[in-house]
Design an enzyme around this catalytic site. Structure first.
Site, PDB file in Angstrom:
ATOM      1  N   GLU A   1      -4.831   9.587   8.280  1.00 17.63           N
ATOM      2  CA  GLU A   1      -3.269   9.275   8.641  1.00 17.63           C
ATOM      3  C   GLU A   1      -2.881   9.669   9.798  1.00 17.63           C
ATOM      4  O   GLU A   1      -1.917   9.105  10.267  1.00 17.63           O
ATOM      5  CB  GLU A   1      -2.461   9.827   7.272  1.00 17.63           C
ATOM      6  CG  GLU A   1      -1.273   9.089   6.973  1.00 17.63           C
ATOM      7  CD  GLU A   1      -0.883   7.490   6.577  1.00 17.63           C
ATOM      8  OE1 GLU A   1      -1.966   6.942   6.181  1.00 17.63           O
ATOM      9  OE2 GLU A   1       0.326   7.242   6.662  1.00 17.63           O
TER      10      GLU A   1
ATOM     11  N   CYS B   1      -4.003  -1.239  -1.962  1.00 15.75           N
ATOM     12  CA  CYS B   1      -4.181  -0.012  -2.184  1.00 15.75           C
ATOM     13  C   CYS B   1      -5.146   0.201  -3.419  1.00 15.75           C
ATOM     14  O   CYS B   1      -5.031  -0.271  -4.302  1.00 15.75           O
ATOM     15  CB  CYS B   1      -2.956   0.692  -2.457  1.00 15.75           C
ATOM     16  SG  CYS B   1      -3.140   2.507  -2.956  1.00 15.75           S
TER      17      CYS B   1
ATOM     18  N   CYS C   1     -11.317   3.185  -0.398  1.00 12.66           N
ATOM     19  CA  CYS C   1     -10.034   3.903  -0.207  1.00 12.66           C
ATOM     20  C   CYS C   1      -9.498   3.216   1.127  1.00 12.66           C
ATOM     21  O   CYS C   1     -10.699   2.818   2.161  1.00 12.66           O
ATOM     22  CB  CYS C   1     -10.172   5.395  -0.022  1.00 12.66           C
ATOM     23  SG  CYS C   1      -8.649   6.138   0.768  1.00 12.66           S
TER      24      CYS C   1
ATOM     25  N   ASP D   1       0.932  -1.127  -0.011  1.00 10.03           N
ATOM     26  CA  ASP D   1       0.104  -0.067  -0.160  1.00 10.03           C
ATOM     27  C   ASP D   1       0.988   1.101  -0.047  1.00 10.03           C
ATOM     28  O   ASP D   1       2.071   1.074   0.163  1.00 10.03           O
ATOM     29  CB  ASP D   1      -0.934   0.054   1.377  1.00 10.03           C
ATOM     30  CG  ASP D   1      -1.729   1.223   1.274  1.00 10.03           C
ATOM     31  OD1 ASP D   1      -2.425   1.547   0.366  1.00 10.03           O
ATOM     32  OD2 ASP D   1      -1.907   1.886   2.397  1.00 10.03           O
TER      33      ASP D   1
ATOM     34  N   HIS E   1      -8.186   4.031   3.900  1.00  7.56           N
ATOM     35  CA  HIS E   1      -8.514   4.761   5.090  1.00  7.56           C
ATOM     36  C   HIS E   1     -10.000   4.838   5.658  1.00  7.56           C
ATOM     37  O   HIS E   1     -10.379   5.219   6.873  1.00  7.56           O
ATOM     38  CB  HIS E   1      -7.940   6.164   5.151  1.00  7.56           C
ATOM     39  CG  HIS E   1      -6.411   6.107   5.110  1.00  7.56           C
ATOM     40  ND1 HIS E   1      -5.839   5.661   4.142  1.00  7.56           N
ATOM     41  CD2 HIS E   1      -5.555   6.661   5.765  1.00  7.56           C
ATOM     42  CE1 HIS E   1      -4.523   5.705   4.047  1.00  7.56           C
ATOM     43  NE2 HIS E   1      -4.150   6.573   5.267  1.00  7.56           N
TER      44      HIS E   1
HETATM   45  N1  DGL Z   1      -3.941   3.846  -0.024  1.00  7.59           N
HETATM   46  C1  DGL Z   1      -4.679   4.865  -0.574  1.00  7.59           C
HETATM   47  C2  DGL Z   1      -6.040   4.135  -1.500  1.00  7.59           C
HETATM   48  O1  DGL Z   1      -6.497   3.420  -1.036  1.00  7.59           O
HETATM   49  C3  DGL Z   1      -5.274   5.793   0.157  1.00  7.59           C
HETATM   50  C4  DGL Z   1      -3.953   6.786   0.604  1.00  7.59           C
HETATM   51  C5  DGL Z   1      -3.112   7.588  -0.494  1.00  7.59           C
HETATM   52  O2  DGL Z   1      -3.796   8.461  -1.155  1.00  7.59           O
HETATM   53  O3  DGL Z   1      -2.005   6.965  -0.524  1.00  7.59           O
HETATM   54  O4  DGL Z   1      -6.294   4.806  -2.744  1.00  7.59           O
END
Ligand code: DGL
Length: 284
Positions: free
Chosen positions: A162, A83, A194, A20, A196
């Site tokens: 984050e 990710c 996403c 990720d 988060h």
């Molecule tokens: N890991 C990213 C996603 O799932 C979210 C955080 C980022 O923008 O890196 O799209």
């Protein structure tokens, strides 16, 4: 000469690789740990290049290839692109270029949303990169060509989470701003597209209302990984306790501290992975 069954056993003992842009993918790892407690995991957080949600397709393709190439050197039996932005930009390319089986987080969530939606009105909350890629509408329409898909990009939302903010007024204002236009479309299912967003699921549910079912794709990918390993005879027995190791391209101590908060478990084995080393695996 080694028998095929010995090879299979050796392969099953290898960890599942996961990567990720940073800590967020630990929400995906969490679901996998719950579903697959006997498996070993190797997780890479590309914290030095976080966030991915604002990067171009070309950048994400390069980063995703470098991290997959690294995981192949570990080695791993399967790669989970944890990710959403990287999956959206690079999954087919990775599957073309690497021999290890690779799965991404978009399709499992799309499938769950299509199965859940009674009115075939599906909302997607995601980063700008994921929305721009069109990966969700493509995945949903490959399963239900008549479903309505409403995407909402949420620039900046990951930064709150984050940084450990899951309850401030500023975050609530941002979430209200992102959910309001989506709510107007009257979706009955919304995908948290996403890494988060599952961490603020209660707040999302409050702004979207009781009539909306939230889909957490992380739960779905864990089931998908379980199915793949079982079908391919690569699952590790559940009565074993899996081991976990972590690699971070940014600050290792910060990864250990913040990562423990995301995963709600101590992160003992965290190693530094340099961008220079990744550059030697796949050059820009
Ligand atoms: N890991 C990213 C996603 O799932 C979210 C955080 C980022 O923008 O890196 O799209």
């Amino acid at each position: 000469m080694t028998s095929p069954s010995t090879d299979q056993r050796d392969l099953a003992a290898l960890p599942i690789g996961m990567f990720d842009s940073g800590m967020g993918g630990l929400t995906v790892l969490h679901e996998c740990l719950v579903t697959l407690p006997g498996e070993n995991f190797a997780y890479v957080g590309d914290t030095a290049r976080f966030p991915y949600g604002e990067k171009s397709r070309e950048e994400l393709e390069l980063f995703a290839q470098q991290l997959t190439a690294f995981l192949e050197t570990v080695p791993v039996k399967l790669v989970v692109v944890a990710c959403y932005s990287a999956t959206s930009a690079a999954l087919p390319l990775l599957q073309e270029r690497f021999s290890t089986p690779i799965v991404g987080v978009v399709m499992p969530g799309a499938r769950a949303a299509v199965q859940t939606s009674r009115y075939r009105r599906i909302g997607v909350l995601a980063t700008e990169a994921t929305v721009a890629s069109g990966a969700y509408p493509r995945a949903i329409h490959s399963l239900d060509g008549g479903a309505e898909v409403y995407q909402q990009a949420c620039p900046g939302l990951v930064s709150f989470i984050e940084d450990g903010d899951v309850a401030s007024q500023a975050l609530a204002d941002a979430v209200r701003g992102f959910t309001a236009p989506l709510k107007e479309k009257r979706p009955d299912v919304v995908i948290m597209g996403c890494t988060h967003y599952p961490l603020i699921a209660p707040m999302l549910q409050r702004f979207l209302g009781r009539d909306v079912t939230l889909v957490n794709p992380a739960t779905e990918i864990a089931l998908e990984v379980e199915g793949i390993l079982q079908r391919q005879g690569l699952a590790r027995a559940d009565d074993r306790v899996g081991s976990y190791r972590f690699y971070a391209t940014g600050d290792v101590e910060a990864f250990r501290t913040i990562g423990a908060r995301f995963l709600q478990m101590p992160l003992t084995r965290v190693r530094k992975l340099s961008l220079d080393a990744l550059g030697t695996l796949v050059a820009p």
